[in-house]
Design a protein around this motif. Sequence first.
Motif, PDB file in Angstrom:
ATOM      1  N   GLU A  23      -1.213 -10.598  -4.109  1.00 28.57           N
ATOM      2  CA  GLU A  23      -2.637 -10.459  -3.828  1.00 28.57           C
ATOM      3  C   GLU A  23      -2.886 -10.785  -2.370  1.00 28.57           C
ATOM      4  O   GLU A  23      -2.415 -11.803  -1.864  1.00 28.57           O
ATOM      5  CB  GLU A  23      -3.466 -11.382  -4.724  1.00 28.57           C
ATOM      6  N   ALA A  24      -3.630  -9.908  -1.702  1.00 27.42           N
ATOM      7  CA  ALA A  24      -3.987 -10.115  -0.304  1.00 27.42           C
ATOM      8  C   ALA A  24      -5.426 -10.583  -0.217  1.00 27.42           C
ATOM      9  O   ALA A  24      -6.294 -10.058  -0.904  1.00 27.42           O
ATOM     10  CB  ALA A  24      -3.815  -8.817   0.486  1.00 27.42           C
ATOM     11  N   SER A  25      -5.654 -11.560   0.610  1.00 28.22           N
ATOM     12  CA  SER A  25      -7.004 -12.040   0.825  1.00 28.22           C
ATOM     13  C   SER A  25      -7.298 -12.052   2.318  1.00 28.22           C
ATOM     14  O   SER A  25      -6.382 -12.063   3.144  1.00 28.22           O
ATOM     15  CB  SER A  25      -7.180 -13.452   0.249  1.00 28.22           C
ATOM     16  N   GLY A  26      -8.580 -12.019   2.646  1.00 24.67           N
ATOM     17  CA  GLY A  26      -8.979 -12.106   4.039  1.00 24.67           C
ATOM     18  C   GLY A  26      -8.947 -10.794   4.798  1.00 24.67           C
ATOM     19  O   GLY A  26      -9.207 -10.768   5.990  1.00 24.67           O
ATOM     20  N   TYR A  27      -8.652  -9.683   4.122  1.00 20.09           N
ATOM     21  CA  TYR A  27      -8.643  -8.379   4.798  1.00 20.09           C
ATOM     22  C   TYR A  27      -9.909  -7.649   4.401  1.00 20.09           C
ATOM     23  O   TYR A  27     -10.150  -7.427   3.214  1.00 20.09           O
ATOM     24  CB  TYR A  27      -7.409  -7.580   4.401  1.00 20.09           C
ATOM     25  N   PRO A  28     -10.705  -7.231   5.370  1.00 16.83           N
ATOM     26  CA  PRO A  28     -12.017  -6.680   5.037  1.00 16.83           C
ATOM     27  C   PRO A  28     -12.008  -5.273   4.464  1.00 16.83           C
ATOM     28  O   PRO A  28     -12.997  -4.823   3.899  1.00 16.83           O
ATOM     29  CB  PRO A  28     -12.755  -6.712   6.380  1.00 16.83           C
ATOM     30  N   MET A  34       1.410  -1.135   1.534  1.00 18.95           N
ATOM     31  CA  MET A  34       1.923  -2.416   1.049  1.00 18.95           C
ATOM     32  C   MET A  34       3.336  -2.215   0.519  1.00 18.95           C
ATOM     33  O   MET A  34       3.695  -1.109   0.081  1.00 18.95           O
ATOM     34  CB  MET A  34       1.026  -2.989  -0.059  1.00 18.95           C
ATOM     35  N   GLY A  35       4.118  -3.262   0.557  1.00 19.31           N
ATOM     36  CA  GLY A  35       5.493  -3.105   0.117  1.00 19.31           C
ATOM     37  C   GLY A  35       6.134  -4.406  -0.305  1.00 19.31           C
ATOM     38  O   GLY A  35       5.548  -5.481  -0.162  1.00 19.31           O
ATOM     39  N   TRP A  36       7.336  -4.260  -0.823  1.00 22.97           N
ATOM     40  CA  TRP A  36       8.155  -5.398  -1.228  1.00 22.97           C
ATOM     41  C   TRP A  36       9.478  -5.362  -0.471  1.00 22.97           C
ATOM     42  O   TRP A  36      10.094  -4.310  -0.340  1.00 22.97           O
ATOM     43  CB  TRP A  36       8.436  -5.355  -2.734  1.00 22.97           C
ATOM     44  N   LYS A  75      -8.571  -5.226  -5.843  1.00 25.59           N
ATOM     45  CA  LYS A  75      -8.432  -4.651  -4.513  1.00 25.59           C
ATOM     46  C   LYS A  75      -7.339  -5.381  -3.746  1.00 25.59           C
ATOM     47  O   LYS A  75      -7.232  -6.610  -3.820  1.00 25.59           O
ATOM     48  CB  LYS A  75      -9.768  -4.778  -3.776  1.00 25.59           C
ATOM     49  N   ASN A  76      -6.542  -4.639  -3.017  1.00 21.72           N
ATOM     50  CA  ASN A  76      -5.480  -5.208  -2.179  1.00 21.72           C
ATOM     51  C   ASN A  76      -4.516  -6.079  -2.964  1.00 21.72           C
ATOM     52  O   ASN A  76      -4.141  -7.187  -2.542  1.00 21.72           O
ATOM     53  CB  ASN A  76      -6.079  -5.978  -1.002  1.00 21.72           C
ATOM     54  N   SER A  77      -4.139  -5.597  -4.138  1.00 22.82           N
ATOM     55  CA  SER A  77      -3.115  -6.272  -4.917  1.00 22.82           C
ATOM     56  C   SER A  77      -2.008  -5.283  -5.260  1.00 22.82           C
ATOM     57  O   SER A  77      -2.208  -4.061  -5.200  1.00 22.82           O
ATOM     58  CB  SER A  77      -3.714  -6.895  -6.180  1.00 22.82           C
ATOM     59  N   LEU A  78      -0.874  -5.805  -5.621  1.00 22.30           N
ATOM     60  CA  LEU A  78       0.329  -4.992  -5.750  1.00 22.30           C
ATOM     61  C   LEU A  78       1.200  -5.562  -6.840  1.00 22.30           C
ATOM     62  O   LEU A  78       1.251  -6.780  -7.023  1.00 22.30           O
ATOM     63  CB  LEU A  78       1.080  -5.022  -4.411  1.00 22.30           C
ATOM     64  N   TYR A  79       1.893  -4.691  -7.564  1.00 16.57           N
ATOM     65  CA  TYR A  79       2.867  -5.120  -8.556  1.00 16.57           C
ATOM     66  C   TYR A  79       4.240  -4.561  -8.200  1.00 16.57           C
ATOM     67  O   TYR A  79       4.353  -3.534  -7.532  1.00 16.57           O
ATOM     68  CB  TYR A  79       2.493  -4.600  -9.947  1.00 16.57           C
ATOM     69  N   LEU A  80       5.251  -5.228  -8.696  1.00 19.44           N
ATOM     70  CA  LEU A  80       6.599  -4.679  -8.704  1.00 19.44           C
ATOM     71  C   LEU A  80       7.181  -4.951 -10.082  1.00 19.44           C
ATOM     72  O   LEU A  80       7.478  -6.101 -10.416  1.00 19.44           O
ATOM     73  CB  LEU A  80       7.474  -5.300  -7.621  1.00 19.44           C
ATOM     74  N   GLN A  81       7.290  -3.900 -10.885  1.00 23.94           N
ATOM     75  CA  GLN A  81       7.910  -4.025 -12.198  1.00 23.94           C
ATOM     76  C   GLN A  81       9.403  -3.828 -12.022  1.00 23.94           C
ATOM     77  O   GLN A  81       9.839  -2.794 -11.508  1.00 23.94           O
ATOM     78  CB  GLN A  81       7.352  -2.970 -13.150  1.00 23.94           C
ATOM     79  N   MET A  82      10.169  -4.819 -12.430  1.00 28.27           N
ATOM     80  CA  MET A  82      11.623  -4.784 -12.258  1.00 28.27           C
ATOM     81  C   MET A  82      12.284  -4.807 -13.631  1.00 28.27           C
ATOM     82  O   MET A  82      12.132  -5.776 -14.381  1.00 28.27           O
ATOM     83  CB  MET A  82      12.080  -5.979 -11.423  1.00 28.27           C
ATOM     84  N   ASN A  83      12.982  -3.751 -13.953  1.00 31.44           N
ATOM     85  CA  ASN A  83      13.685  -3.635 -15.223  1.00 31.44           C
ATOM     86  C   ASN A  83      15.189  -3.559 -14.978  1.00 31.44           C
ATOM     87  O   ASN A  83      15.640  -3.295 -13.865  1.00 31.44           O
ATOM     88  CB  ASN A  83      13.232  -2.383 -15.976  1.00 31.44           C
TER      89      ASN A  83
END
Length: 124
Positions: A23-28, A34-36, A75-83
């Motif tokens: 989760e990103a905060s502080g970005y208007p 976005m990446g991993w 908003k401005n959040s990201l997942y990485l599902q790892m199987n």
Amino acid sequence: QVQLMESGGDSVQAGGSLRLSCEASGYPYSLSCMGWFRQAPGKGREAVALINKNIDTQYADDVKGRFTISEGDAKNSLYLQMNSLKPEDTAMYYCAAEDGIYCSGGFRGRWDYWGQGTQVTVSS
């Protein structure tokens, strides 16, 4: 000030699954890139996956077919599902993001913002 916060790291057996969140905060505005990335002990940082919003997603060869990157519900959040996790997936996983309306250069882009990381450990 932009802050990225990862969560979801854990210790699992080989073949197991995990889902990482960022989760990103502080970005208007809405973050379009976005990446991993990950870094194993004694090794350099390597790219895992990125999402270039509304354009494409990219994966490192060794995670294709096993990992899935997706936008989070917030908003401005990201997942990485790892199987199908493997011991060689053991690393600290970092979330990263860029300013701008698209990724500047793929995995070798600017990557303006970084999180503190979340540890993933896969045992055989």
